[in-house]
Design a protein around this motif. Structure first.
Motif, PDB file in Angstrom:
ATOM      1  N   ARG A   1      12.334  75.154 -11.060  1.00  0.00           N
ATOM      2  CA  ARG A   1      11.052  74.644 -11.132  1.00  0.00           C
ATOM      3  C   ARG A   1      10.009  75.107 -10.550  1.00  0.00           C
ATOM      4  O   ARG A   1       8.834  74.520 -10.448  1.00  0.00           O
ATOM      5  N   GLY A   2      10.059  76.351 -10.078  1.00  0.00           N
ATOM      6  CA  GLY A   2       9.062  77.069  -9.527  1.00  0.00           C
ATOM      7  C   GLY A   2       8.735  77.109  -8.129  1.00  0.00           C
ATOM      8  O   GLY A   2       7.793  77.595  -7.648  1.00  0.00           O
ATOM      9  N   ASN A   3       9.489  76.265  -7.244  1.00  0.00           N
ATOM     10  CA  ASN A   3       9.354  76.450  -5.969  1.00  0.00           C
ATOM     11  C   ASN A   3      10.016  77.584  -5.111  1.00  0.00           C
ATOM     12  O   ASN A   3      11.080  78.022  -5.542  1.00  0.00           O
ATOM     13  N   GLU A   4       9.159  78.173  -4.086  1.00  0.00           N
ATOM     14  CA  GLU A   4       9.684  79.288  -3.350  1.00  0.00           C
ATOM     15  C   GLU A   4      11.131  78.746  -2.379  1.00  0.00           C
ATOM     16  O   GLU A   4      12.177  79.506  -2.417  1.00  0.00           O
ATOM     17  N   ARG A   5      11.205  77.489  -1.867  1.00  0.00           N
ATOM     18  CA  ARG A   5      12.434  76.882  -1.259  1.00  0.00           C
ATOM     19  C   ARG A   5      13.186  76.111  -2.107  1.00  0.00           C
ATOM     20  O   ARG A   5      12.999  74.802  -2.020  1.00  0.00           O
ATOM     21  N   GLU A   6      13.812  76.767  -3.081  1.00  0.00           N
ATOM     22  CA  GLU A   6      14.743  76.003  -4.026  1.00  0.00           C
ATOM     23  C   GLU A   6      15.934  76.921  -4.432  1.00  0.00           C
ATOM     24  O   GLU A   6      15.831  78.033  -4.620  1.00  0.00           O
ATOM     25  N   VAL A   7      17.208  76.115  -4.279  1.00  0.00           N
ATOM     26  CA  VAL A   7      18.145  76.704  -4.983  1.00  0.00           C
ATOM     27  C   VAL A   7      18.804  75.954  -6.484  1.00  0.00           C
ATOM     28  O   VAL A   7      18.633  74.813  -6.010  1.00  0.00           O
ATOM     29  N   VAL A   8      18.830  76.778  -7.483  1.00  0.00           N
ATOM     30  CA  VAL A   8      19.413  76.108  -8.426  1.00  0.00           C
ATOM     31  C   VAL A   8      20.867  76.579  -8.873  1.00  0.00           C
ATOM     32  O   VAL A   8      21.162  77.698  -8.690  1.00  0.00           O
ATOM     33  N   CYS A   9      21.941  75.727  -9.183  1.00  0.00           N
ATOM     34  CA  CYS A   9      23.256  76.044  -9.316  1.00  0.00           C
ATOM     35  C   CYS A   9      23.537  75.571 -10.587  1.00  0.00           C
ATOM     36  O   CYS A   9      22.994  74.460 -10.985  1.00  0.00           O
ATOM     37  N   LEU A  10      24.731  76.043 -11.048  1.00  0.00           N
ATOM     38  CA  LEU A  10      25.245  75.412 -12.456  1.00  0.00           C
ATOM     39  C   LEU A  10      26.584  74.667 -11.976  1.00  0.00           C
ATOM     40  O   LEU A  10      27.169  74.029 -12.796  1.00  0.00           O
ATOM     41  N   ARG A  11      26.903  74.950 -10.864  1.00  0.00           N
ATOM     42  CA  ARG A  11      28.311  74.096 -10.556  1.00  0.00           C
ATOM     43  C   ARG A  11      28.228  73.750  -8.927  1.00  0.00           C
ATOM     44  O   ARG A  11      27.630  74.644  -8.014  1.00  0.00           O
ATOM     45  N   ALA A  12      28.585  72.678  -8.434  1.00  0.00           N
ATOM     46  CA  ALA A  12      28.462  72.252  -6.912  1.00  0.00           C
ATOM     47  C   ALA A  12      29.512  70.916  -6.717  1.00  0.00           C
ATOM     48  O   ALA A  12      30.034  70.447  -7.513  1.00  0.00           O
ATOM     49  N   HIS A  13      29.871  70.925  -5.358  1.00  0.00           N
ATOM     50  CA  HIS A  13      30.589  69.676  -5.085  1.00  0.00           C
ATOM     51  C   HIS A  13      29.685  68.857  -4.274  1.00  0.00           C
ATOM     52  O   HIS A  13      28.663  69.343  -3.646  1.00  0.00           O
ATOM     53  N   TYR A  14      29.773  67.691  -4.151  1.00  0.00           N
ATOM     54  CA  TYR A  14      29.139  66.574  -3.585  1.00  0.00           C
ATOM     55  C   TYR A  14      29.563  66.235  -2.040  1.00  0.00           C
ATOM     56  O   TYR A  14      30.663  65.660  -2.102  1.00  0.00           O
TER      57      TYR A  14
END
Length: 296
Positions: free
Chosen positions: A156-169
């Protein structure tokens, strides 16, 4: 309602697992066919405003199938600026010709002085290229051609952002404390943004420049607190830096080369004196619990 939600999640996971079975058996032949046709593949330029690097590491037991993973990364519909294999320098001489030959097709091999195990896939990259956008991958996975595009589409264009394809909750107890790892929602369908999303970096995660806490590259600390759990360390470094975390894509089944499966680390992460919960407790003592809220 929680029971129903658990049943739904289980069914979703089972469906995706079953739907990926055919590819599990054909992935190697798919890569070989695509690689033979590579000159005819149209690749799109990535949309980011800086240099994009895909990073992974490996070690000799994985070398026999490493070229298949690397080829699948070089065949992505969206092209990174660099694909870097970070390697402990003592292992370089054992690389097979199939891997070395990929240098002329866009692979970069960078050597490191210290063998910091799985941390090699990101820590040296952060140190040497701090202003780049870094994506992580593992050395034993087949990456579908749309893998990188799917990951980048979630940014989304944020500097403090991590995007992942797989995660545990991450689940919390009644007091709001993190529960043991075995109680977390594995391969969650949650998308976020939510900093209870524990990203698994090998499946694909994007780290913009400066997204992680400055401590992230302190070898002495991560080797002390979480020596076998780079995802645990990276999660804490993201939440400490108040990153937004969200999952994108369709949570597709991971296709792992059968010849390269290694049970050693899996067994290690189950041990009470070295496993995931032990390392998580180390991080809780060293850095405290991330500021997370319990949601319904």
């Amino acid at each position: 309602m929680p029971i129903l939600n658990n049943i739904i999640r289980h069914c979703q996971r089972k469906f995706k697992s079953l739907s990926g079975i055919p590819l599990q058996y054909t992935a190697e032949s798919v890569v070989k066919k695509q690689w033979a046709m590579r000159d005819n593949i149209r690749r799109d330029k990535h949309p980011l405003g800086g240099e994009l690097m895909v990073n992974l590491t490996s070690y000799p037991p994985r070398f026999p199938t490493l070229h298949l993973t690397l080829q699948s990364l070089l065949l992505q519909d969206t092209q990174a600026d660099k694909l870097i294999l970070w390697l402990y320098k003592a292992d370089y001489d054992q690389l097979p010709p199939e891997v070395l030959g990929l240098v002329q097709h866009g692979l970069s091999i960078e050597l490191v002085e210290q063998d910091i195990k799985s941390y090699k896939k990101l820590i040296p990259a952060l140190q040497r290229y701090p202003r780049a956008y870094h994506v992580t991958a593992d050395d034993d996975i087949y990456y579908r051609p749309d893998w990188l595009a799917e990951l980048l589409a979630g940014y989304r264009g944020n500097e403090r952002e991590v995007v992942c394809l797989r995660a545990h909750y991450i689940t919390l107890d009644d007091s709001g404390n993190i529960q043991p790892y075995r109680y977390w929602q594995a391969k969650t369908e949650q998308r976020g943004p939510d900093n209870r999303l524990f990203f698994t970096s090998g499946a694909g995660a994007l780290f913009p420049p400066g997204a992680l806490h400055p401590d992230v590259t302190l070898n002495k600390k991560f080797l002390q607190y979480s020596p076998h759990g780079d995802d645990i360390w990276l999660y804490w470094m993201a939440t400490l830096n108040k990153c937004i975390i969200h999952r994108t894509g369709h949570n597709k089944k991971l296709i792992v080369w059968k010849q390269s499966k290694n049970i050693t680390l899996w067994q290690l992460n189950k041990q009470p004196d070295s496993g995931n919960d032990f390392q998580i407790n180390n991080m809780l003592k060293a850095y405290g619990q991330p500021e997370i809220k319990q949601t319904n």
